[in-house]
Design a protein around this motif. Sequence first.
Motif, PDB file in Angstrom:
ATOM      1  N   PHE A  74       5.919  22.445  36.228  1.00 54.56           N
ATOM      2  CA  PHE A  74       4.523  22.916  36.242  1.00 54.56           C
ATOM      3  C   PHE A  74       3.552  21.738  36.213  1.00 54.56           C
ATOM      4  O   PHE A  74       2.463  21.813  36.773  1.00 54.56           O
ATOM      5  CB  PHE A  74       4.274  23.885  35.075  1.00 54.56           C
ATOM      6  N   ASP A  75       3.937  20.639  35.561  1.00 50.10           N
ATOM      7  CA  ASP A  75       3.063  19.455  35.575  1.00 50.10           C
ATOM      8  C   ASP A  75       2.909  18.925  37.002  1.00 50.10           C
ATOM      9  O   ASP A  75       1.811  18.542  37.416  1.00 50.10           O
ATOM     10  CB  ASP A  75       3.639  18.341  34.686  1.00 50.10           C
ATOM     11  N   ARG A  78       0.524  21.153  38.874  1.00 50.92           N
ATOM     12  CA  ARG A  78      -0.881  20.866  38.524  1.00 50.92           C
ATOM     13  C   ARG A  78      -1.339  19.550  39.161  1.00 50.92           C
ATOM     14  O   ARG A  78      -2.474  19.431  39.609  1.00 50.92           O
ATOM     15  CB  ARG A  78      -1.046  20.822  36.998  1.00 50.92           C
ATOM     16  N   ALA A 120       4.452  30.885  31.475  1.00 53.08           N
ATOM     17  CA  ALA A 120       3.918  29.594  31.942  1.00 53.08           C
ATOM     18  C   ALA A 120       2.455  29.740  32.365  1.00 53.08           C
ATOM     19  O   ALA A 120       1.621  28.870  32.070  1.00 53.08           O
ATOM     20  CB  ALA A 120       4.755  29.076  33.107  1.00 53.08           C
ATOM     21  N   CYS A 121       2.125  30.855  33.030  1.00 54.51           N
ATOM     22  CA  CYS A 121       0.728  31.060  33.457  1.00 54.51           C
ATOM     23  C   CYS A 121      -0.161  31.251  32.229  1.00 54.51           C
ATOM     24  O   CYS A 121      -1.260  30.685  32.146  1.00 54.51           O
ATOM     25  CB  CYS A 121       0.615  32.277  34.373  1.00 54.51           C
ATOM     26  N   GLU A 123       0.314  30.228  29.161  1.00 50.80           N
ATOM     27  CA  GLU A 123       0.160  28.956  28.430  1.00 50.80           C
ATOM     28  C   GLU A 123      -0.828  28.054  29.143  1.00 50.80           C
ATOM     29  O   GLU A 123      -1.706  27.445  28.515  1.00 50.80           O
ATOM     30  CB  GLU A 123       1.521  28.246  28.332  1.00 50.80           C
ATOM     31  N   ASN A 124      -0.689  27.957  30.452  1.00 45.44           N
ATOM     32  CA  ASN A 124      -1.595  27.090  31.224  1.00 45.44           C
ATOM     33  C   ASN A 124      -3.040  27.551  31.070  1.00 45.44           C
ATOM     34  O   ASN A 124      -3.945  26.753  30.824  1.00 45.44           O
ATOM     35  CB  ASN A 124      -1.213  27.115  32.703  1.00 45.44           C
ATOM     36  N   ASN A 125      -3.248  28.871  31.209  1.00 47.87           N
ATOM     37  CA  ASN A 125      -4.627  29.374  31.289  1.00 47.87           C
ATOM     38  C   ASN A 125      -5.337  29.377  29.939  1.00 47.87           C
ATOM     39  O   ASN A 125      -6.558  29.525  29.898  1.00 47.87           O
ATOM     40  CB  ASN A 125      -4.629  30.792  31.900  1.00 47.87           C
ATOM     41  N   SER A 127      -4.706  26.784  27.730  1.00 47.80           N
ATOM     42  CA  SER A 127      -4.631  25.414  27.218  1.00 47.80           C
ATOM     43  C   SER A 127      -5.868  24.606  27.621  1.00 47.80           C
ATOM     44  O   SER A 127      -6.201  24.527  28.806  1.00 47.80           O
ATOM     45  CB  SER A 127      -3.364  24.745  27.763  1.00 47.80           C
ATOM     46  N   HIS A 130      -5.527  21.936  30.252  1.00 49.16           N
ATOM     47  CA  HIS A 130      -5.494  22.257  31.683  1.00 49.16           C
ATOM     48  C   HIS A 130      -6.747  22.997  32.139  1.00 49.16           C
ATOM     49  O   HIS A 130      -6.702  23.765  33.104  1.00 49.16           O
ATOM     50  CB  HIS A 130      -4.249  23.093  32.003  1.00 49.16           C
ATOM     51  N   LYS A 134      -6.107  27.147  37.007  1.00 48.65           N
ATOM     52  CA  LYS A 134      -5.600  28.466  36.602  1.00 48.65           C
ATOM     53  C   LYS A 134      -4.323  28.772  37.373  1.00 48.65           C
ATOM     54  O   LYS A 134      -4.203  28.435  38.556  1.00 48.65           O
ATOM     55  CB  LYS A 134      -6.639  29.556  36.917  1.00 48.65           C
ATOM     56  N   LEU A 135      -3.408  29.425  36.690  1.00 49.63           N
ATOM     57  CA  LEU A 135      -2.153  29.826  37.334  1.00 49.63           C
ATOM     58  C   LEU A 135      -1.948  31.335  37.210  1.00 49.63           C
ATOM     59  O   LEU A 135      -2.178  31.921  36.133  1.00 49.63           O
ATOM     60  CB  LEU A 135      -0.959  29.114  36.683  1.00 49.63           C
TER      61      LEU A 135
END
Length: 382
Positions: A74-75, A78, A120-121, A123-125, A127, A130, A134-135
């Motif tokens: 995922f990194d 991004r 994962a989406c 957590e990303n959205n 955080s 990040h 947006k995922l």
Amino acid sequence: MAYSTASHPVVDIHTHMYPPSYIKLLSSRTTVPYIHQPSTAGTDPRLIILASDDDASRPKSARGRPVDSTYSSFDEKRRFMTTHGITCSVISLANPWLDFLDPASALPTAQEINDDLERACAENNTSSAHAGIKLYAFGCLPLSASAKDIVSEIHRLKSLPHVKGVIMGTTGLGNGLDDPALDEIYAALASTSTLVFLHPHYGLPDSAFGGPEVIAKSGHVLPLALGFPLETTIAVSRMYLSGVFDRHPQVEFLLAHSGGTLPFLAGRIESCVAHEREFVANGGYKQGPQRSIWEVLHSNIYLDAVIYGQPGLKAAIEAAGSVDRVMFGTDHPFFPPLENEDEKWLSVESNKGAIDGCYPQDAEAKKKILGGNAVRVLGLEL
Ligand code: URA
Ligand code: ZN
């Protein structure tokens, strides 16, 4: 990590990942699809997923394509988004999805992958690290499981807030997308307003290209440039001819690669249907499609803008009936630069260039294709 912010959303609706659990699954296999883990340290594993990849005249370390962390990290996703000014990605499992699984493992595997994507989406959205990225995701379906299990996963996906539809290939339950056994699945997709991202994998038989030796001379060019789009075209044409869109007028598809060659061939399909004696009313043997292919294109079908050139994109917009039905995508992590992956990718820039070229003076139309349409159609919160 700092992210660039655009004045309007740039949404990539065609961007794949093989989550770590899927990489593990492919790595445990030795027949297509599989990942070959080389014994030499420092050498990338090889992704061998297309039938033509598994060329027995080559060592496994030279088959298929290298698979590095861009496929599962995922990194890395991004980082790629930041390089290309993409503010939101709707991630999907890449081909061949779960098509090859035995019926017993299909549902738990789909659930695990869909839950991984949702987490994962989420957590990303949430955080702050990040912010600006947006995922979201398209889920996958356990198509080798029973219809009951497939339908139950379609309903369960509606409870995952970051899952905005499903991705699937053209084989359906094994007999193609015109298989009457899919009616139950189409009914569930329509009643839950689940958008289907339809993506090719199997291409055409090797014989269509002159056999494996001819294919091998140009690597992936024939299977990817021609096999993939024709596969999509044939799959949708079969659905259309078998009346899927008549029986399920609410079902909605997003077609990969701007619909293959469908935009170019829709008029020919329409004309052949109109002249087909099998379909002649009162005396023909078969019930032909009840709606014109254009009506289906304008109400049941969205197209991505992954076509790498202006003529193809123009045809896609024209066939879709409106600039409102075409959406930007990249096909990341496929088609990386062959030299320096940190630079802007030619594959992305040529898709963006085609959008610019179609609308040199129309910023609003460009914004729609680049992100506005995806936000509206998928209900993305950015
Ligand atoms: N090659 C693949 O196998 N899949 C894609 O989506 C693109 C290229
Ligand atoms: Zn793709």
